[in-house]
Design an enzyme around this catalytic site. Sequence first.
Site, mmCIF file in Angstrom:
data_model
loop_
_atom_site.group_PDB
_atom_site.id
_atom_site.type_symbol
_atom_site.label_atom_id
_atom_site.label_comp_id
_atom_site.label_asym_id
_atom_site.label_seq_id
_atom_site.Cartn_x
_atom_site.Cartn_y
_atom_site.Cartn_z
ATOM 1 N N GLU A 88 36.632 31.460 45.476
ATOM 2 C CA GLU A 88 36.634 32.471 46.544
ATOM 3 C C GLU A 88 35.606 32.100 47.625
ATOM 4 O O GLU A 88 34.487 31.696 47.310
ATOM 5 C CB GLU A 88 36.283 33.836 45.913
ATOM 6 C CG GLU A 88 36.226 34.955 46.913
ATOM 7 C CD GLU A 88 36.042 36.306 46.224
ATOM 8 O OE1 GLU A 88 36.746 36.592 45.231
ATOM 9 O OE2 GLU A 88 35.176 37.067 46.698
ATOM 10 N N THR B 30 37.735 36.275 51.520
ATOM 11 C CA THR B 30 37.455 37.715 51.521
ATOM 12 C C THR B 30 37.791 38.360 52.874
ATOM 13 O O THR B 30 37.891 37.685 53.902
ATOM 14 C CB THR B 30 35.983 38.009 51.181
ATOM 15 O OG1 THR B 30 35.167 37.372 52.155
ATOM 16 C CG2 THR B 30 35.630 37.514 49.796
ATOM 17 N N GLY C 142 38.608 47.911 49.282
ATOM 18 C CA GLY C 142 37.681 47.366 50.276
ATOM 19 C C GLY C 142 36.389 48.129 50.322
ATOM 20 O O GLY C 142 36.330 49.329 50.007
ATOM 21 N N ALA D 35 43.235 51.201 46.224
ATOM 22 C CA ALA D 35 43.974 49.934 46.214
ATOM 23 C C ALA D 35 45.393 50.116 45.662
ATOM 24 O O ALA D 35 46.340 49.466 46.124
ATOM 25 C CB ALA D 35 43.211 48.901 45.392
ATOM 26 N N HIS E 120 33.489 50.513 37.786
ATOM 27 C CA HIS E 120 33.197 50.575 39.217
ATOM 28 C C HIS E 120 32.127 51.630 39.467
ATOM 29 O O HIS E 120 32.175 52.710 38.872
ATOM 30 C CB HIS E 120 34.500 50.916 39.973
ATOM 31 C CG HIS E 120 34.343 50.854 41.452
ATOM 32 N ND1 HIS E 120 34.056 51.957 42.217
ATOM 33 C CD2 HIS E 120 34.391 49.797 42.313
ATOM 34 C CE1 HIS E 120 33.964 51.593 43.488
ATOM 35 N NE2 HIS E 120 34.165 50.296 43.573
ATOM 36 N N LYS F 193 46.924 50.554 39.186
ATOM 37 C CA LYS F 193 47.185 49.406 40.069
ATOM 38 C C LYS F 193 48.197 48.462 39.410
ATOM 39 O O LYS F 193 49.035 47.867 40.082
ATOM 40 C CB LYS F 193 45.886 48.642 40.355
ATOM 41 C CG LYS F 193 44.907 49.432 41.194
ATOM 42 C CD LYS F 193 43.779 48.575 41.737
ATOM 43 C CE LYS F 193 42.643 48.433 40.785
ATOM 44 N NZ LYS F 193 41.407 47.950 41.447
ATOM 45 N N GLN G 211 35.106 41.942 38.629
ATOM 46 C CA GLN G 211 33.780 41.865 39.242
ATOM 47 C C GLN G 211 32.954 40.944 38.359
ATOM 48 O O GLN G 211 33.227 40.827 37.155
ATOM 49 C CB GLN G 211 33.166 43.283 39.279
ATOM 50 C CG GLN G 211 31.826 43.379 39.934
ATOM 51 C CD GLN G 211 31.867 42.869 41.366
ATOM 52 O OE1 GLN G 211 31.746 41.657 41.583
ATOM 53 N NE2 GLN G 211 32.054 43.773 42.308
ATOM 54 N N HIS H 81 37.615 32.588 37.931
ATOM 55 C CA HIS H 81 37.607 32.712 39.395
ATOM 56 C C HIS H 81 36.147 32.663 39.855
ATOM 57 O O HIS H 81 35.354 33.534 39.480
ATOM 58 C CB HIS H 81 38.255 34.054 39.778
ATOM 59 C CG HIS H 81 38.281 34.335 41.245
ATOM 60 N ND1 HIS H 81 39.238 33.808 42.091
ATOM 61 C CD2 HIS H 81 37.468 35.099 42.033
ATOM 62 C CE1 HIS H 81 39.027 34.239 43.319
ATOM 63 N NE2 HIS H 81 37.954 35.023 43.321
HETATM 64 P P1 FAD Z 1 40.146 50.908 43.717
HETATM 65 O O1 FAD Z 1 40.916 50.296 42.631
HETATM 66 O O2 FAD Z 1 40.887 51.724 44.731
HETATM 67 O O3 FAD Z 1 38.990 51.805 43.047
HETATM 68 C C1 FAD Z 1 37.899 52.277 43.842
HETATM 69 C C2 FAD Z 1 37.250 53.447 43.111
HETATM 70 O O4 FAD Z 1 38.116 54.578 43.202
HETATM 71 C C3 FAD Z 1 36.997 53.223 41.614
HETATM 72 O O5 FAD Z 1 35.828 53.893 41.278
HETATM 73 C C4 FAD Z 1 38.210 53.882 40.951
HETATM 74 O O6 FAD Z 1 37.916 54.326 39.615
HETATM 75 C C5 FAD Z 1 38.441 55.071 41.894
HETATM 76 N N1 FAD Z 1 39.847 55.482 41.936
HETATM 77 C C6 FAD Z 1 40.941 54.700 42.016
HETATM 78 N N2 FAD Z 1 42.058 55.461 42.068
HETATM 79 C C7 FAD Z 1 41.660 56.758 42.044
HETATM 80 C C8 FAD Z 1 42.344 57.996 42.080
HETATM 81 N N3 FAD Z 1 43.690 58.082 42.151
HETATM 82 N N4 FAD Z 1 41.606 59.146 42.030
HETATM 83 C C9 FAD Z 1 40.245 59.097 41.962
HETATM 84 N N5 FAD Z 1 39.542 57.929 41.927
HETATM 85 C C10 FAD Z 1 40.241 56.781 41.976
HETATM 86 N N6 FAD Z 1 35.659 44.161 49.160
HETATM 87 C C11 FAD Z 1 35.971 43.893 50.470
HETATM 88 O O7 FAD Z 1 35.694 44.705 51.363
HETATM 89 N N7 FAD Z 1 36.564 42.709 50.801
HETATM 90 C C12 FAD Z 1 36.904 41.781 49.889
HETATM 91 O O8 FAD Z 1 37.449 40.739 50.225
HETATM 92 C C13 FAD Z 1 36.623 42.040 48.497
HETATM 93 N N8 FAD Z 1 36.977 41.179 47.524
HETATM 94 C C14 FAD Z 1 36.805 41.533 46.207
HETATM 95 C C15 FAD Z 1 37.304 40.696 45.201
HETATM 96 C C16 FAD Z 1 37.197 41.050 43.861
HETATM 97 C C17 FAD Z 1 37.755 40.124 42.803
HETATM 98 C C18 FAD Z 1 36.558 42.267 43.506
HETATM 99 C C19 FAD Z 1 36.421 42.657 42.047
HETATM 100 C C20 FAD Z 1 36.040 43.096 44.484
HETATM 101 C C21 FAD Z 1 36.167 42.754 45.841
HETATM 102 N N9 FAD Z 1 35.718 43.571 46.875
HETATM 103 C C22 FAD Z 1 35.986 43.280 48.190
HETATM 104 C C23 FAD Z 1 34.967 44.784 46.569
HETATM 105 C C24 FAD Z 1 35.886 46.014 46.448
HETATM 106 O O9 FAD Z 1 36.524 46.268 47.670
HETATM 107 C C25 FAD Z 1 34.982 47.191 46.093
HETATM 108 O O10 FAD Z 1 34.527 47.038 44.765
HETATM 109 C C26 FAD Z 1 35.604 48.545 46.321
HETATM 110 O O11 FAD Z 1 34.555 49.498 46.240
HETATM 111 C C27 FAD Z 1 36.684 48.914 45.289
HETATM 112 O O12 FAD Z 1 37.805 48.175 45.480
HETATM 113 P P2 FAD Z 1 39.049 48.272 44.457
HETATM 114 O O13 FAD Z 1 40.152 47.554 45.085
HETATM 115 O O14 FAD Z 1 38.635 47.895 43.104
HETATM 116 O O15 FAD Z 1 39.295 49.857 44.557
#
Ligand code: FAD
Length: 280
Positions: free
Chosen positions: A7, A38, A98, A112, A138, A154, A165, A257
Amino acid sequence: MPQVSFEFFPPKNEQQTASFEQARDRLSELNPEYMSVTFGAGGSTRERTRETVLAIQRETTVQAAPHISCMSESIGSINDLLDAYREHDIRRLVVLRGDKPSGGGSGVFDYAADLVRHIRKHYGDQFKIDVGCYPEYHPEARTAEADLQHFKQKVDAGADCAITQYFFNADAYEKFLEDCARLDVRIPIVPGIMPITNYSRLARFSKMCGADMPMWIFKRVRDWENKEDFESIRKFGEDVVTGLCRQLLELGAPALHFYTLNRSQASLRICGNLNLGHSK
Ligand code: FAD
């Protein structure tokens, strides 16, 4: 043999571009499964992410995978980006909620899973979709179990694969795999690996993303950094992370990764120690 992927973040000036290109070219010799780029917090690097992904596609034979997050202006701008990727034959995406912009704000979708659902609805199976997951949970999750359920959402929405992570405790990964099996989550869970090269940066990142930094690692690296003994940090980091990767592969990790931070040396050494990747 387990696959590797790397990455990068999109470089923002000439110096960063030179160091990105050097890392990209060196790491591409390991013949990784893909290289991802990213998407800056709040969608701040949208254009640079696209340019960097297309440069990987143009300059190497490695598959390039952009990260895309819910932090965009509108659904239309997300679709424009996806259309552009499709036209350039980009076939893999890392889909995230994000990080929010530092001044606050929210995205086009709340989670997401909503973006995964959107992509599947409008683009079918044209993209392979990776999502993030959190063996140490998270930081915003209400409870650990709720976070697992949200991860499952998801997968149910259409994710093909997940990247964790980073973490330094193999037990967290083992337990996470057990929980995924209990919830009937069957997609590959690929550990995200953070090489240890620098105390201040790692401490800052770990605080931000809620990754547990074991005290024995933390104190050793801090003491060496205070003495500016960077060679000891490099050697120690290489040993610790190589050992962690070995444990993860023994636990059945299907691939690794690497969060390269646009540097190649640590990832190259760790892959070399593990005999991972191969020259073309
Ligand atoms: P989600 O899966 O949407 O979860 C976010 C939070 O919301 C979690 O606490 C989850 O439990 C909660 N949640 C989910 N669904 C619900 C629901 N229906 N009701 C209530 N709560 C809910 N960030 C960037 O900005 N750019 C990047 O390029 C980037 N790359 C990354 C790559 C990897 C491999 C990882 C692991 C993280 C990356 N991140 C990046 C960080 C990521 O965007 C953050 O960790 C962000 O805060 C959560 O993203 P997520 O897609 O896991 O979110």
